[in-house]
Enzyme design. Structure first.
Site, PDB file in Angstrom:
ATOM      1  CD  GLU A 148      -2.805   0.005   2.731  1.00 46.93           C
ATOM      2  OE1 GLU A 148      -2.752   0.958   3.462  1.00 46.93           O
ATOM      3  OE2 GLU A 148      -3.716  -1.183   2.867  1.00 46.93           O
TER       4      GLU A 148
ATOM      5  CG  ASP B  44      -2.959   9.528   7.974  1.00 43.81           C
ATOM      6  OD1 ASP B  44      -3.008   8.547   8.147  1.00 43.81           O
ATOM      7  OD2 ASP B  44      -2.856  10.284   6.792  1.00 43.81           O
TER       8      ASP B  44
END
Lengths: 404, 266
Positions: free
Chosen positions: B49, B60
């Site tokens: 990924e 995040d």
């Protein structure tokens, strides 16, 4: 061109996905946030129709925030500029010193209703942070305020208020260290704590429900203004309503009751900071903090850095509701530079007793530009939405003095 | 290419282990270095990924923010990412590549143009963090038409009713967020609770490949080995940060870490 619906509150003109005019808003958020914001939407829709809750809100607005804010004519400024009559809706007279008081108080009330014990919010100029801290203290909630480190140092008086009220001020040191980063960090905090924390987004931005709560709360300003206008003029005269735009929460509150009027009757003018002006500089639509909106970006789509002397305006995006008002042609947007805002402050404070903060100083600047071109029968109303004490240091640095 | 994600899970299943999925940020810390890292770890990976860095990432944690910041500082652009994916797929054509990012980057590029470009360079799947169900219906459909797997996310806050709908519209892989958190914080929930959530999803549709991510580290990975796949992201990004700070080579350090992770699940 997008058409506004008549007799439908502006905040309710969205589709089932939260989009206004098929273009602005939406719910661009992590899956983790979906359920909490759905719960919050349901709660809010219930509360805004609940007479007991409305009574409670009005009680707080009246007794905790001090009730109706004044509306008066600025005789000296009007004479000096020699054009339109200039009136001031002095929202800064509220306990809490800015329109954010409404929004912070409502969020604390909703948090209480939701049964959550923690409340988190972002702030730029510190007006929302301060008011949220005070409301949280009043309602016995634990409060965290996220604020960029640049803003912490330039808006120190408000930071002191927050801490004195018992809130934890979380410094955000990433990116430009201003409001945009504070909002991001606050949303991250919510993603991690949405099971026990209510998110109070500081302006009419974010996923659908957050901007709805915000604009619903600040609309108190125009409810009062409408009554005050009728009392003063016997009717709603031909008006221009001038308001500064950062995220756009005060303007939405100031304009809410007048959206359905023809724009030749009630014109809505928004004033952005020159280098943080997505609405008046034809920025593209971008996704920021959960919603599609006019937003400054670079060519790659990264969110652009902005500049404004005013911490409250130093933000690249704008409320999706302002996107709607712009594209429907209902409001028009312009901007003012730091210098113009400072000059406006200088003139206003020389002639009048009000002491606007840097944010409304931008709106005053547009008023000063416009008034001489208009007739005596024209009425200009400026929302003086924040008190200047928080910018005392900046005014002294820039102008050499702060008036008594 | 079409079934490379499914194949990766099949291979892992045959070996009686979860698929190992890495997450790194494309361009961290430079374009070439990020490709070198990926090339080097790919022998221990089932699926790679790559994150598309964005400067307002609302989901995040610190580690991935740091990686994204480095990548952006070094000037990575979306077109560079496509070129790097092409280079990666040229040498490792059967290794599935998933791009993960925030919708703004795609929206700015144009949905159709973005998906077409993904197909052209060999992207196998897409994760768009802030394009959740049902708002992602059209986008997911467009992915499917172009043989790209759109990975739906399920969080601990997702209700069972919603879960069923999400699974129904999902493609070959589903991403389960381990706990209520941003990426990279310590696991907030017990392993038992995470596995319980995982089983709820699997029970609804046993044939779907469900991977668990967020907060998985060297310490926790072996306890979750009953899952179809496990994503390690922040722990790798952290290792890159540490390597750069200590003036060591991130390629060797990250490779060692991924090898260790792999050893814990075989």
């Amino acid at each position: 061109m997008i058409k506004l619906k008549k007799k439908t509150p502006l905040i309710d003109q969205h589709d089932k996905f939260g989009f206004y005019g098929n273009k602005f808003g939406g719910n661009y958020c992590a899956e983790t946030m979906r359920k909490p914001i759905e719960d919050l939407s349901r709660l809010f829709e219930k509360l805004r129709r609940d007479r007991k809750f409305l009574k409670k809100r009005d009680h707080y607005f009246k007794h905790y925030l001090g009730g109706e804010t004044p509306f008066f004519k600025l005789e000296n400024l009007t004479r000096h500029l020699g054009g339109a009559q200039i009136w001031c809706k002095d929202v800064s007279a509220i306990n809490g010193d800015a329109h954010k008081a409404y929004h912070a108080t409502v969020n604390a009330l909703i948090c209480k209703e939701s049964g959550k014990r923690y409340i988190a919010g972002d702030t730029g100029a510190g007006m929302f942070g301060k008011n949220l801290a005070m409301a949280a203290k009043k309602m016995n909630l634990k409060c965290k305020i996220f604020m960029g480190t640049k803003d912490i140092s330039r808006q120190a008086p408000n930071v002191k208020f927050m801490r004195d009220a018992g809130a934890e001020v979380v410094p955000v040191d990433s990116g430009s260290k201003t409001l945009v980063d504070a909002v991001s960090e606050c949303m991250r905090h919510y993603v991690s704590n949405c099971d026990n924390t209510h998110l109070a987004v500081g302006s009419a931005i974010g996923c659908n429900i957050f901007l709805k709560i915000c604009a619903w709360s600040t609309s108190q300003i125009s409810r009062e203004l409408k009554k005050q206008l009728i009392k003063e003029f016997g009717e709603i005269p031909k008006l221009k309503l001038i308001n500064v735009i950062g995220g756009g929460s005060s303007a939405l509150g100031f304009w809410n009751e007048f959206i359905d009027f023809d724009k030749k009757h009630v014109e809505l003018i928004g004033v952005e900071a020159k280098y943080a002006a997505p609405l008046s500089t034809n920025a593209k639509v971008a996704i920021l903090h959960g919603a599609a909106q006019y937003c400054l970006t670079d060519k790659e789509g990264q969110i652009a850095e902005t500049h404004s002397l005013s911490a409250g305006l130093d933000y690249p995006g704008s409320s999706p509701l302002h996107g709607l008002l712009k594209d429907s042609g209902r409001a028009r947007y312009t901007n003012a530079s730091d210098k113009e805002a400072l000059a406006a402050f200088k003139l206003i404070t020389k002639l009048e007793d009000i002491r606007p903060s840097l944010e409304p100083a931008h709106a005053w600047s547009e008023c000063i530009r416009l008034a001489p071109k208009l007739k005596k029968s024209d009425v200009l109303v400026v929302n003086n939405c924040g008190k200047g004490y928080k910018d005392k240091k900046i005014y002294i640095e820039q102008l050499g003095y702060y008036p008594k | 290419m079409k079934n490379s994600i499914n194949n990766a899970f099949k291979v892992a299943k045959k070996e009686n282990r979860p698929a190992l999925i890495s997450y790194t940020v494309c361009g961290d810390n430079t374009k070439d270095k990020s490709l070198q890292i990926l090339n080097s770890i790919s022998k221990d990976l089932d699926i790679a990924e790559w994150g598309i860095p964005h400067n307002c990432p609302t989901a995040d944690g610190k580690d991935i923010q740091n990686s994204s910041y480095r990548a952006l500082q070094n000037g990575i652009r979306l077109n560079d990412i496509f070129k790097l994916v092409k280079r990666f797929k040229k040498t490792k054509p059967s290794k599935p590549m998933i791009l993960m990012g925030y919708y703004q980057m795609i929206f700015n590029y144009g949905d159709k143009k973005f998906i077409r470009k993904c197909k052209e360079v060999g992207v196998d799947g897409l994760i768009v963090v802030d394009l959740s169900f049902p708002d992602n219906k059209n986008f997911a459909e467009l992915c499917k038409k172009n043989s790209i797997c759109f990975v739906q996310l399920i969080a601990p806050t997702t209700t069972v009713k919603r879960m069923k709908e999400i699974i129904k519209s999902s493609h070959e892989m589903i991403y389960m967020i381990s706990s209520i958190s941003t990426t990279g914080s310590a696991l907030k929930y017990s392993i038992k609770r995470i596995i319980k959530n995982y089983n709820v999803i699997k029970k609804i549709k046993p044939s779907k490949n469900v991977v668990i991510g967020f907060g998985i580290t060297e310490k926790t990975i072996s306890n979750l080995r009953s899952a179809d796949g496990l994503v390690v992201g922040s722990a790798i990004c952290r290792e890159i940060t540490r390597s750069l700070k200590d003036r060591q080579n991130p390629v060797t350090n990250v490779s060692k870490l991924v090898r260790k992770l792999k050893n814990k699940i075989i």
